[in-house]
Every structure is written in C-alpha cells, then in structure tokens.
Design a protein around this motif. Structure first.
Motif, PDB file in Angstrom:
ATOM      1  N   LEU A 184       0.869  -1.194   0.061  1.00  0.00           N
ATOM      2  CA  LEU A 184       0.086  -0.123  -0.028  1.00  0.00           C
ATOM      3  C   LEU A 184       0.968   1.207  -0.050  1.00  0.00           C
ATOM      4  O   LEU A 184       1.735   1.569   0.922  1.00  0.00           O
ATOM      5  CB  LEU A 184      -1.051   0.001   1.134  1.00  0.00           C
ATOM      6  CG  LEU A 184      -1.879  -1.227   1.212  1.00  0.00           C
ATOM      7  CD1 LEU A 184      -2.634  -0.965   2.630  1.00  0.00           C
ATOM      8  CD2 LEU A 184      -2.827  -1.266   0.095  1.00  0.00           C
ATOM      9  N   ALA A 185       0.512   2.241  -0.957  1.00  0.00           N
ATOM     10  CA  ALA A 185       1.392   3.435  -1.097  1.00  0.00           C
ATOM     11  C   ALA A 185       0.456   4.392  -0.897  1.00  0.00           C
ATOM     12  O   ALA A 185      -0.576   4.554  -1.534  1.00  0.00           O
ATOM     13  CB  ALA A 185       2.159   3.290  -2.391  1.00  0.00           C
ATOM     14  N   GLU A 186       0.921   5.347  -0.154  1.00  0.00           N
ATOM     15  CA  GLU A 186       0.201   6.664  -0.061  1.00  0.00           C
ATOM     16  C   GLU A 186       0.052   7.640  -1.047  1.00  0.00           C
ATOM     17  O   GLU A 186       1.135   8.003  -2.068  1.00  0.00           O
ATOM     18  CB  GLU A 186       0.595   7.532   1.119  1.00  0.00           C
ATOM     19  CG  GLU A 186      -0.581   8.669   1.605  1.00  0.00           C
ATOM     20  CD  GLU A 186       0.029   9.184   2.728  1.00  0.00           C
ATOM     21  OE1 GLU A 186      -0.831  10.212   3.253  1.00  0.00           O
ATOM     22  OE2 GLU A 186       1.119   9.168   3.244  1.00  0.00           O
ATOM     23  N   PHE A 187      -1.162   7.929  -1.609  1.00  0.00           N
ATOM     24  CA  PHE A 187      -1.393   8.693  -2.840  1.00  0.00           C
ATOM     25  C   PHE A 187      -1.960   9.977  -2.508  1.00  0.00           C
ATOM     26  O   PHE A 187      -3.003  10.287  -1.976  1.00  0.00           O
ATOM     27  CB  PHE A 187      -2.594   8.200  -3.789  1.00  0.00           C
ATOM     28  CG  PHE A 187      -2.071   6.898  -4.575  1.00  0.00           C
ATOM     29  CD1 PHE A 187      -2.322   7.069  -5.968  1.00  0.00           C
ATOM     30  CD2 PHE A 187      -1.476   5.761  -3.985  1.00  0.00           C
ATOM     31  CE1 PHE A 187      -1.884   5.925  -6.732  1.00  0.00           C
ATOM     32  CE2 PHE A 187      -0.795   4.897  -4.717  1.00  0.00           C
ATOM     33  CZ  PHE A 187      -1.395   4.711  -6.342  1.00  0.00           C
ATOM     34  N   VAL A 188      -0.808  11.151  -2.368  1.00  0.00           N
ATOM     35  CA  VAL A 188      -1.356  12.388  -2.099  1.00  0.00           C
ATOM     36  C   VAL A 188      -1.354  13.404  -2.931  1.00  0.00           C
ATOM     37  O   VAL A 188      -0.782  13.472  -3.825  1.00  0.00           O
ATOM     38  CB  VAL A 188       0.135  12.710  -1.123  1.00  0.00           C
ATOM     39  CG1 VAL A 188      -0.108  14.105  -0.547  1.00  0.00           C
ATOM     40  CG2 VAL A 188       0.267  11.896   0.053  1.00  0.00           C
TER      41      VAL A 188
END
Length: 293
Positions: free
Chosen positions: A259-263
């Motif tokens: 899971l990667a943070e999409f900012v």
C-alpha cells in the motif's frame, strides 16, 4: 490399507487404490504431486458428495474454461487467479528475507519491448488523466542504494484500460517505460493516477464469480519489475489504499506492505517544474531487493 497396484476399488480405499497404480511413474516428482492431488480431490468428493448431475456440471465448467482459452486469453490462469492459487504459488516461490519488498502476480498485460526512457520521463503519451509524480529509492536489505537497477513500470489509464486493450485508441507503449537508477538508487517518473478495473468476466470464470456473489474488480495499482545484478528480480505492484476495492481484490494480489500513499499536491512551483498544468498526485515508495541466492 492397499499395498499392491491391483487393489479393488472401494469408497473407503479409493485414494490408496488409485495412487498405488502410479508406482511406476517416470518422475518421482510427478508421482509425489499426483499422490497429493488425487488424495485432496478424493477427500473433496467424499466431503461434498456431489450428485451425478453436479459432477457433470463441474466437468462442463472445466470444458468451457478450456474452450475460452486462445492466443491472447488464458481462462485457466484466470481461474487460478480468482481462487487465490496464483498468489499462493507466487508467495511460495518468492519467499523474501526480512526487510525485502514483497512480490505479487505479474498480470497478463506486461509488454517486454517497452522503451527505456530518461529518468523523470512522463509515460503518459496521450495526456489524459490526473497527473501523478512517482518517486522512491531502490535499496538492498542493509539500506544501501542500488545503482544501475532496471525498473520496468506499466499501468492502466484513468478509465481502467491498458494500451494493449485499446489498440488504435491509446498510443503504443502508453503508460509504460523502463528506467535505470544512478548511484543514489533513486527513481522518479511522471504518469497519471490509475483506476480500478475488472478482470475479464465474460467467460465461465466471470460466471463463477457472479454465482459466488463476488465482483471482478482489481483495485488501482502500478506494476513494477525491478532487476539488478546480484539481486533477485522483484515483480510487484503498489496500490492506492483508498481504492474502493482495496480489501477485495478479485485475484488477491494486495499485500499490506504494497500500500502506497497517494497524496494530492497543490504546489504551483512543483507543478510547473514537472510540466503539469495544475494539482497533481504524488506517490513516494521505496523498494528493497533481496540478494540473489
């Protein structure tokens, strides 16, 4: 207990009778595998106790699955995917040391001939979708950067389609690229925010999902294959944790570590520097490669 090849078949001794016939198999590995498959299959049949009609329905399902396969579609792999078997085989064959990034399934849309691009290039060729900037480091398990790592990336567009699915609509090699790290191990490139999409659901596997009350969707993700001399090749994705299907991927490809943070970024100076016209999404994600064993 049946001890010879020519035992008579009974419901109670079915496994022993059948497996005993395989004693002269040309491969010990084949014999071992078939012994397990036969045992598990017979156990399932004894537990389910299917009617003759139900068993024929199962045979017809497998027949239809095979008939759906062609040069560009492999319905049996799709069946393996939705039953979680593909991910289990991947996990068994890609056990990683502590700290190394986890793998996930390759998927059917990788293209081997994608062009190598200068670091920082925009892989979106048709300028459709919400701009995104992706960056991170390629590291070894001791935290040192890996130089000359080759990063092969590809993704679906903002409508959930890969370029190979939309020949004549998307440009060839749209949202694909190969990059190579420098001494600092850093990678960065520009793309667009991907969207969730359905696996092919117009065949027998899609009908099975429907009958099971399951959806066919994969959550939004980016694909990576990362290679470096002296290290195991990593095939993986990164996922948007806010995607509506993140907890119910049809093929079970999501792992917590991926899971990667999409900012969302509102920074005019950075937008101009990246060649974007307005707000953009940013993803920062490092990958750790395991040393070759």
């Amino acid at each position: 207990m049946i001890t010879q090849e020519n035992g008579f078949f009974t419901e109670e001794d079915s496994v022993e009778v059948v497996t005993s016939r395989n004693s002269n198999a040309k491969s010990e590995r084949l014999k071992q595998a078939m012994d397990v498959v036969i045992r598990k299959l017979h156990e399932a049949v004894k537990e389910i106790e299917p009617s003759q009609e139900e068993w024929m329905e199962a045979i017809q399902f497998l027949t239809q699955t095979g008939a759906t396969c062609n040069d560009w579609r492999q319905e049996f792999i799709l069946l393996s995917d939705v039953l979680g078997v593909s991910m289990l085989v991947d996990a068994i064959n890609n056990r990683k040391p502590s700290g190394a990034s986890e793998s996930t399934v390759l998927g059917p849309f990788h293209v081997a001939e994608a062009p190598e691009l200068p670091m920082g290039s925009n892989i979106c060729l048709d300028q459709k979708g919400e701009d995104m900037f992706i960056q991170g480091l390629i590291l070894d398990t001791s935290g040192q950067p890996i130089a000359d790592a080759v990063i092969d990336v590809w993704q679906a567009n903002d409508e959930g389609f890969y370029d190979v699915q939309q020949k004549g609509i998307q440009p060839d090699f749209n949202l694909r690229g190969v990059f190579r790290t420098g001494k600092d191990g850093r990678y960065w490139f520009r793309a667009v925010k991907p969207k969730y999409y359905p696996i092919p659901d117009d065949g027998p596997v899609g009908q099975l999902l429907s009958d099971l009350g399951r959806h066919p969707y994969r959550p939004a993700h980016l694909h990576y294959i990362i290679k470096a001399v002296g290290f195991e090749t990593l095939t993986t994705h990164i996922f948007d944790p806010k995607d509506p299907y993140i907890n119910s991927d049809a093929v079970f490809g999501v792992k917590r570590s991926l899971l990667a943070e999409f900012v969302k970024v509102d920074d005019r100076t950075r937008s101009v520097a990246y060649g974007f016209e307005g707000d953009f999404w940013e993803v920062v994600h490092d990958f750790v490669l395991a040393e070759e064993r």
